[in-house]
Write an enzyme that holds these catalytic residues in place. Structure first.
Site, PDB file in Angstrom:
ATOM      1  N   ASP A  18       0.833  -1.204   0.000  1.00  0.00           N
ATOM      2  CA  ASP A  18       0.000   0.000   0.000  1.00  0.00           C
ATOM      3  C   ASP A  18       0.871   1.259   0.000  1.00  0.00           C
ATOM      4  O   ASP A  18       1.970   1.251   0.550  1.00  0.00           O
ATOM      5  CB  ASP A  18      -0.888  -0.036   1.252  1.00  0.00           C
ATOM      6  CG  ASP A  18      -2.086   0.889   1.125  1.00  0.00           C
ATOM      7  OD1 ASP A  18      -2.278   1.491   0.051  1.00  0.00           O
ATOM      8  OD2 ASP A  18      -2.826   1.012   2.119  1.00  0.00           O
ATOM      9  N   GLY A  19       0.360   2.316  -0.611  1.00  0.00           N
ATOM     10  CA  GLY A  19       1.032   3.611  -0.520  1.00  0.00           C
ATOM     11  C   GLY A  19       1.659   4.113  -1.807  1.00  0.00           C
ATOM     12  O   GLY A  19       2.347   5.138  -1.794  1.00  0.00           O
ATOM     13  N   ASN A  20       1.398   3.430  -2.916  1.00  0.00           N
ATOM     14  CA  ASN A  20       1.958   3.896  -4.198  1.00  0.00           C
ATOM     15  C   ASN A  20       1.465   5.297  -4.535  1.00  0.00           C
ATOM     16  O   ASN A  20       2.224   6.149  -5.000  1.00  0.00           O
ATOM     17  CB  ASN A  20       1.546   2.965  -5.346  1.00  0.00           C
ATOM     18  CG  ASN A  20       2.118   1.570  -5.216  1.00  0.00           C
ATOM     19  OD1 ASN A  20       3.009   1.343  -4.409  1.00  0.00           O
ATOM     20  ND2 ASN A  20       1.607   0.638  -5.994  1.00  0.00           N
ATOM     21  N   GLY A  21       0.168   5.518  -4.319  1.00  0.00           N
ATOM     22  CA  GLY A  21      -0.436   6.815  -4.655  1.00  0.00           C
ATOM     23  C   GLY A  21       0.158   7.933  -3.811  1.00  0.00           C
ATOM     24  O   GLY A  21       0.507   9.003  -4.321  1.00  0.00           O
ATOM     25  N   ARG A  31      -0.069   9.242 -10.261  1.00  0.00           N
ATOM     26  CA  ARG A  31      -0.205   7.982  -9.502  1.00  0.00           C
ATOM     27  C   ARG A  31       0.429   6.807 -10.239  1.00  0.00           C
ATOM     28  O   ARG A  31       0.988   5.900  -9.634  1.00  0.00           O
ATOM     29  CB  ARG A  31      -1.694   7.667  -9.278  1.00  0.00           C
ATOM     30  CG  ARG A  31      -2.377   8.561  -8.289  1.00  0.00           C
ATOM     31  CD  ARG A  31      -3.854   8.168  -8.166  1.00  0.00           C
ATOM     32  NE  ARG A  31      -4.034   6.841  -7.577  1.00  0.00           N
ATOM     33  CZ  ARG A  31      -3.976   6.600  -6.267  1.00  0.00           C
ATOM     34  NH1 ARG A  31      -3.779   7.575  -5.430  1.00  0.00           N
ATOM     35  NH2 ARG A  31      -4.151   5.387  -5.812  1.00  0.00           N
ATOM     36  N   GLU A  65     -12.082  -5.071  -5.105  1.00  0.00           N
ATOM     37  CA  GLU A  65     -12.569  -3.699  -4.854  1.00  0.00           C
ATOM     38  C   GLU A  65     -11.828  -2.666  -5.725  1.00  0.00           C
ATOM     39  O   GLU A  65     -12.310  -1.561  -5.941  1.00  0.00           O
ATOM     40  CB  GLU A  65     -12.387  -3.316  -3.381  1.00  0.00           C
ATOM     41  CG  GLU A  65     -13.343  -4.038  -2.425  1.00  0.00           C
ATOM     42  CD  GLU A  65     -13.016  -5.510  -2.202  1.00  0.00           C
ATOM     43  OE1 GLU A  65     -11.817  -5.870  -2.245  1.00  0.00           O
ATOM     44  OE2 GLU A  65     -13.961  -6.306  -2.025  1.00  0.00           O
ATOM     45  N   ASN A  66     -10.642  -3.029  -6.214  1.00  0.00           N
ATOM     46  CA  ASN A  66      -9.854  -2.068  -7.003  1.00  0.00           C
ATOM     47  C   ASN A  66     -10.508  -1.687  -8.338  1.00  0.00           C
ATOM     48  O   ASN A  66     -10.123  -0.707  -8.975  1.00  0.00           O
ATOM     49  CB  ASN A  66      -8.429  -2.586  -7.272  1.00  0.00           C
ATOM     50  CG  ASN A  66      -7.529  -2.547  -6.047  1.00  0.00           C
ATOM     51  OD1 ASN A  66      -6.598  -3.344  -5.929  1.00  0.00           O
ATOM     52  ND2 ASN A  66      -7.791  -1.632  -5.133  1.00  0.00           N
ATOM     53  N   ARG A 178       1.801  -5.061   6.146  1.00  0.00           N
ATOM     54  CA  ARG A 178       1.107  -4.040   5.372  1.00  0.00           C
ATOM     55  C   ARG A 178       1.924  -2.753   5.446  1.00  0.00           C
ATOM     56  O   ARG A 178       2.318  -2.327   6.533  1.00  0.00           O
ATOM     57  CB  ARG A 178      -0.306  -3.775   5.888  1.00  0.00           C
ATOM     58  CG  ARG A 178      -1.012  -2.726   5.019  1.00  0.00           C
ATOM     59  CD  ARG A 178      -2.480  -2.583   5.311  1.00  0.00           C
ATOM     60  NE  ARG A 178      -3.092  -1.712   4.302  1.00  0.00           N
ATOM     61  CZ  ARG A 178      -4.326  -1.806   3.871  1.00  0.00           C
ATOM     62  NH1 ARG A 178      -5.126  -2.713   4.353  1.00  0.00           N
ATOM     63  NH2 ARG A 178      -4.785  -0.970   2.944  1.00  0.00           N
ATOM     64  N   LEU A 185      -6.961  -5.337   7.198  1.00  0.00           N
ATOM     65  CA  LEU A 185      -6.626  -6.455   6.299  1.00  0.00           C
ATOM     66  C   LEU A 185      -7.219  -6.302   4.902  1.00  0.00           C
ATOM     67  O   LEU A 185      -6.807  -7.001   3.974  1.00  0.00           O
ATOM     68  CB  LEU A 185      -7.078  -7.792   6.908  1.00  0.00           C
ATOM     69  CG  LEU A 185      -6.338  -8.195   8.186  1.00  0.00           C
ATOM     70  CD1 LEU A 185      -6.827  -9.555   8.678  1.00  0.00           C
ATOM     71  CD2 LEU A 185      -4.829  -8.251   7.957  1.00  0.00           C
TER      72      LEU A 185
HETATM   73  C1  FPP Z   1      -1.698   0.375  -3.306  1.00  0.00           C
HETATM   74  O1  FPP Z   1      -1.344   1.699  -3.548  1.00  0.00           O
HETATM   75  C2  FPP Z   1      -1.279  -0.492  -4.359  1.00  0.00           C
HETATM   76  C3  FPP Z   1      -2.107  -1.094  -5.269  1.00  0.00           C
HETATM   77  C4  FPP Z   1      -3.560  -0.925  -5.296  1.00  0.00           C
HETATM   78  C5  FPP Z   1      -1.589  -1.959  -6.304  1.00  0.00           C
HETATM   79  C6  FPP Z   1      -0.326  -2.699  -6.025  1.00  0.00           C
HETATM   80  C7  FPP Z   1       0.248  -2.999  -7.327  1.00  0.00           C
HETATM   81  C8  FPP Z   1       1.558  -2.918  -7.658  1.00  0.00           C
HETATM   82  C9  FPP Z   1       2.638  -2.635  -6.704  1.00  0.00           C
HETATM   83  C10 FPP Z   1       1.970  -3.098  -9.069  1.00  0.00           C
HETATM   84  C11 FPP Z   1       1.678  -4.379  -9.739  1.00  0.00           C
HETATM   85  C12 FPP Z   1       2.008  -5.597  -8.989  1.00  0.00           C
HETATM   86  C13 FPP Z   1       2.812  -6.628  -9.409  1.00  0.00           C
HETATM   87  C14 FPP Z   1       2.826  -7.912  -8.648  1.00  0.00           C
HETATM   88  C15 FPP Z   1       3.672  -6.547 -10.598  1.00  0.00           C
HETATM   89  P1  FPP Z   1      -2.474   2.811  -3.540  1.00  0.00           P
HETATM   90  O2  FPP Z   1      -2.671   3.253  -4.948  1.00  0.00           O
HETATM   91  O3  FPP Z   1      -3.688   2.317  -2.842  1.00  0.00           O
HETATM   92  O4  FPP Z   1      -1.743   3.915  -2.704  1.00  0.00           O
HETATM   93  P2  FPP Z   1      -2.435   5.062  -1.837  1.00  0.00           P
HETATM   94  O5  FPP Z   1      -3.219   4.380  -0.765  1.00  0.00           O
HETATM   95  O6  FPP Z   1      -1.248   5.804  -1.311  1.00  0.00           O
HETATM   96  O7  FPP Z   1      -3.267   5.884  -2.773  1.00  0.00           O
END
Ligand code: FPP
Length: 230
Positions: A18-21, A31, A65-66, A178, A185
């Site tokens: 979690d936390g890419n965004g 993002r 849910e994504n 996480r 979870l």
């Molecule tokens: C959460 O970040 C991350 C995801 C919803 C997707 C995870 C996917 C990857 C890391 C890439 C693809 C995976 C593989 C196995 C190649 P968020 O967007 O919810 O972050 P935020 O809560 O900060 O907005």
């Protein structure tokens, strides 16, 4: 290392990435760049899992849910997954990594499904670390499907349900991590987490690397697991 416990004692670790965004937002980047950096973290952590002696690493890549995210973000994530499988498959084959998918991934786009089928087939006989990717995954759905299959076979029990879960065949889950400071979870491995240790870290997923995994495994090694006993 498979079957033989490494010094930290863990065989199966799962991660809610979690936390890419937020990583991207902090840098005023789109993002999609956060997700791209997230894939780089996947690569380095999956390699570290092998050298650290894990038998299985399960990653939450896309939840049921994504789908409610904007269409361009969903397609960026699917594109990244596709690219990841294409670019890393030869490394998995070479390094004895077995790829596994959990969730309803067969409902995804036919070209992605075909790509995954090929990757599963090419790595099926590998005996090293299993990299399990949760794709179009929801744990409640997984449990309901497993219970229905167990019922259809005539006996519903903890053992018969467990045998029908998508994770059947993987070692029991030892540790669930996480990232990004959220403490929940989110419909991930609810059944499998029954006796797993949990670590919640503030590190955002794109910043999570081998050192963070090593630190988590060291903390795991300190925990006393009682499985309800004393
Ligand atoms: C959460 O970040 C991350 C995801 C919803 C997707 C995870 C996917 C990857 C890391 C890439 C693809 C995976 C593989 C196995 C190649 P968020 O967007 O919810 O972050 P935020 O809560 O900060 O907005």
């Amino acid at each position: 290392m498979t079957g033989e416990r490494a010094k930290h004692g863990a065989r199966h670790v799962a991660i809610i990435m979690d936390g890419n965004g937020r990583w991207a937002k902090k840098r005023r980047l789109p993002r999609a760049i956060g997700h791209q950096r997230g894939v780089e973290a996947v690569r380095s952590v999956a390699r570290a899992a092998r050298t650290m002696g894990l038998d299985a690493l399960t990653l939450y890549a896309f939840s049921t849910e994504n789908w409610s995210r904007p269409e361009d973000e969903v397609s960026a994530l699917m594109g990244l997954l596709k690219h990841f499988i294409q670019s890393d498959l030869e490394e998995f084959v070479r390094d004895n990594v077995r790829l596994k998918m959990i969730g309803e991934w067969r409902a995804l786009a036919p070209d992605l499904v075909a790509l995954i089928d090929n990757a599963l087939e090419r790595t099926a006989a590998n005996t090293g670390c299993t990299l399990a990717v949760a794709l179009n995954y929801g744990s409640q759905d997984e449990i309901a499907r497993a219970a229905a299959k167990a019922a259809a076979k005539g006996e519903v029990s903890v053992q018969t349900i467990e045998a029908e879960l998508d994770t059947a065949g993987l070692p029991p889950l030892d540790l669930l991590i996480r990232t990004s400071g959220e403490v929940r979870l989110s419909n991930f491995l609810l059944w499998q987490a029954a006796y797993a240790e949990m670590i919640f870290t503030d590190v955002l997923w794109p910043d999570f690397g081998p050192d963070n995994l090593a630190e988590a495994l060291a903390e795991f090694a300190q925990r006393e697991r009682r499985y309800g006993g004393r």
